[in-house]
Scaffold this motif. Structure first.
Motif, PDB file in Angstrom:
ATOM      1  N   ASP B 240       9.081  60.525  67.798  1.00  0.00           N
ATOM      2  CA  ASP B 240       9.338  61.513  68.638  1.00  0.00           C
ATOM      3  C   ASP B 240       9.606  62.890  67.722  1.00  0.00           C
ATOM      4  O   ASP B 240       9.522  64.025  68.237  1.00  0.00           O
ATOM      5  CB  ASP B 240      10.913  61.100  69.384  1.00  0.00           C
ATOM      6  CG  ASP B 240      10.510  59.981  70.054  1.00  0.00           C
ATOM      7  OD1 ASP B 240      10.003  59.970  70.990  1.00  0.00           O
ATOM      8  OD2 ASP B 240      11.143  58.951  69.551  1.00  0.00           O
ATOM      9  N   ARG B 278       7.416  68.313  67.352  1.00  0.00           N
ATOM     10  CA  ARG B 278       7.859  67.335  66.504  1.00  0.00           C
ATOM     11  C   ARG B 278       8.193  67.626  64.848  1.00  0.00           C
ATOM     12  O   ARG B 278       9.017  66.867  64.506  1.00  0.00           O
ATOM     13  CB  ARG B 278       7.020  66.196  66.506  1.00  0.00           C
ATOM     14  CG  ARG B 278       6.526  65.699  67.842  1.00  0.00           C
ATOM     15  CD  ARG B 278       5.973  64.243  67.756  1.00  0.00           C
ATOM     16  NE  ARG B 278       4.567  64.395  67.352  1.00  0.00           N
ATOM     17  CZ  ARG B 278       3.765  63.368  66.721  1.00  0.00           C
ATOM     18  NH1 ARG B 278       4.536  62.347  66.515  1.00  0.00           N
ATOM     19  NH2 ARG B 278       2.476  63.799  66.105  1.00  0.00           N
ATOM     20  N   LEU B 310      18.312  65.902  71.567  1.00  0.00           N
ATOM     21  CA  LEU B 310      18.079  64.471  71.642  1.00  0.00           C
ATOM     22  C   LEU B 310      18.840  64.059  72.726  1.00  0.00           C
ATOM     23  O   LEU B 310      20.195  63.826  72.791  1.00  0.00           O
ATOM     24  CB  LEU B 310      18.536  63.667  70.361  1.00  0.00           C
ATOM     25  CG  LEU B 310      17.657  63.845  69.007  1.00  0.00           C
ATOM     26  CD1 LEU B 310      18.168  62.955  68.020  1.00  0.00           C
ATOM     27  CD2 LEU B 310      16.020  63.407  69.305  1.00  0.00           C
ATOM     28  N   ALA B 314      15.706  57.982  69.490  1.00  0.00           N
ATOM     29  CA  ALA B 314      14.397  58.644  69.167  1.00  0.00           C
ATOM     30  C   ALA B 314      13.825  58.192  67.808  1.00  0.00           C
ATOM     31  O   ALA B 314      14.811  57.790  66.732  1.00  0.00           O
ATOM     32  CB  ALA B 314      14.638  60.171  69.059  1.00  0.00           C
TER      33      ALA B 314
END
Lengths: 91, 415
Positions: B240, B278, B310, B314
């Motif tokens: 992620d 990312r 978040l 993740a």
């Protein structure tokens, strides 16, 4: 001499092919480069390419030629003829 | 407390990136570097040491706030202190020995210094996680501090504006609030090359082209090794967030672009969107410090946790590269609690609080800083000489300072 890669004495056809690929990838990564300046005695830095541009040009050229040049063969300040020569060895 | 721990990894993280900084633009302009190349650098500020700072003070000043937040019982469980550095102060005596003393760590603690350029902290982390998972001393903790001084001056050309100084402290144990390591999920690629090195205490050498090619090749090969060990791993979908060793952000952008093109033939706009989502969160803090050597990856991780939103667990993919060269791609799990744990270190506010130097102040400090790693039997350093400069850093905490060297023994005091 018209300054093109193909007219340089002492280069064989394989090396000319490498130079042609380098020329194409250079113009692909840094379109602002003046194609007339692309001569074997110049470095990619001379053409205005920064360190990242240079790494991308070389990577793309290796992909296109389907070769892998060992990392230790690269060094700062190589002119295009020297760059083409180390790539030519891997063909 | 009993039972098998849920995992091992980073429990807490803290950073000291100096008390002064200079803008990358000021260095560019001051050195007359080609302004067209500034975008490639994409850095805002470079952290700058003051002449009473060295690898020991950096390490202690990074780790102390972390230890101050720790319960005494947990602090007593630190059974291994590793300093990773390419700024050694002695061929035999470790930086860790001084750091151990000035942090007041327990005598029941192993001391060690590691070196493998910017990869050394990751090597220490992986060995620490493996040691803890071995269960030889249940509940033990390891403190790893990456600490380095910059020697970059005008000789470093385009690397000068992006070479920082500082330290990153990682507390590793079985309550990994910041990052839970994925057990066995790693890939390594190493080979001998001379891309950058520090052959003397005041000399850095680097070949930018060879170093970039080595970094790119190592990312590609270490991820291939990771994929061979982790079934179903996919660079585009497994992670992620990504945090990569960040010598400067242009390098990270190029490495991400290359891997996306190599693995998926992704078109440029898709690569750029993926990068923003990312990777970009990991570059905010590094852009305020410059390269922190082996701490760089962990500053990037902290930046990702400080800047990505978040909502649940993740997975982060991490890439560490150290010239010479050794590299590793590995992964771990983070979550909202990880962001809260990193937020306790107040990295962003502390980076903003540093004193801003102009170019003349910066070059004067550079000249003095070259003595930092040069061996000397005797040396006097008077931190009070820099009181005015230090006074410009807002709300600075108490700092450990080098006050001199006596018969080769480094002397320190809290200021």
């Amino acid at each position: 001499m018209n300054g093109s890669a193909e007219s340089v004495p002492g280069t064989d056809s394989a090396e000319e092919r490498v130079l042609a690929v380098l020329r194409r990838t250079t113009l692909e990564i840094v379109p602002e480069v003046d194609p007339a300046l692309f001569t074997p005695d110049r470095t990619l830095s001379d053409l205005g390419c920064n360190s990242i541009d240079r790494a991308e040009i070389v990577t793309l050229a290796m992909e296109e030629l389907d070769i892998a040049v060992p990392v230790h063969e690269f060094h700062q300040g190589m002119d295009l003829a020297a760059l083409a020569a180390i790539m030519r060895k891997q063909l | 407390m009993s039972g098998t721990p849920a995992g091992y990894g980073i429990e807490a993280l803290d950073v000291y990136a100096g008390s002064a900084a200079v803008s990358a633009r000021a260095v560019f302009d001051g050195r007359g570097l080609d302004p067209r190349r500034f975008d490639n650098v994409a850095s805002d500020r470079r952290s700058v040491a003051l002449p009473f700072e060295d690898p020991v003070t950096h390490a202690v000043n990074a780790a102390r706030p972390l230890l101050d937040r720790l319960a005494p019982a947990d602090r007593d469980r630190i059974e291994l202190l590793v300093t990773s550095s390419e700024s050694g102060i002695d061929y035999s005596k470790s930086i860790a020995s001084y750091v151990h003393r000035h942090l007041g760590l327990p005598p029941t603690c192993r001391l060690l210094e590691t070196k493998q350029a910017c990869y050394a902290a990751t090597a220490a982390l992986q060995l620490a996680v493996g040691y803890l998972a071995g269960g030889l001393s249940p509940g033990a903790k390891v403190l790893i501090v990456s600490t380095d001084m910059s020697l970059a001056d005008e000789r470093a050309r385009y690397a000068e504006p992006v070479t920082g100084t500082g330290a990153v402290a990682l507390l590793v144990g079985d309550r990994p609030r910041v990052l839970t390591a994925d057990p066995g999920a790693f890939g390594v690629h190493s080979f001998e090359t001379l891309d950058s090195a520090r052959p003397g205490p005041d000399l850095d050498i680097a070949d930018a082209d060879r170093s970039l090619m080595a970094y790119l090749e190592c990312l590609s090969r270490s991820f291939a090794d990771y994929r061979s060990r982790v079934e179903g791993a996919d660079f585009a979908t497994t992670f992620d967030l990504l945090a990569l060793h960040t010598p400067f952000s242009g390098m990270v952008r190029a490495a991400h672009r290359r891997l996306m093109r190599e693995l998926y033939r992704s078109p440029a706009d898709a690569v750029a969107a993926d990068f923003e989502r990312r990777v970009a969160p990991s570059l905010v803090h590094p852009g305020q410090t410059g390269n922190l050597f082996s701490g760089s990856l962990y500053l990037a991780l902290a930046s990702a946790l400080d800047h990505a939103r978040l909502d649940g667990p993740a997975r982060v993919g991490l890439f560490s590269y150290g010239s010479g060269c050794s590299s590793e791609f590995f992964s771990g799990v983070v979550g909202p609690e990880a962001a809260a744990a990193v937020a306790e270190a107040r990295i962003g506010p502390r980076l903003r609080a540093r004193a801003d130097l102009d170019f003349a102040e910066y070059t004067a400090l550079l000249a003095e800083n070259t003595a930092c790693l040069r061996p000397a039997a005797h040396r006097d350093v008077d931190p009070a000489r820099y009181a005015a400069l230090l006074g410009r850093a807002a709300d600075r905490p108490e700092l450990l300072a080098l006050t001199g060297v006596r018969d080769h023994h480094r002397q320190y005091a809290w200021i």
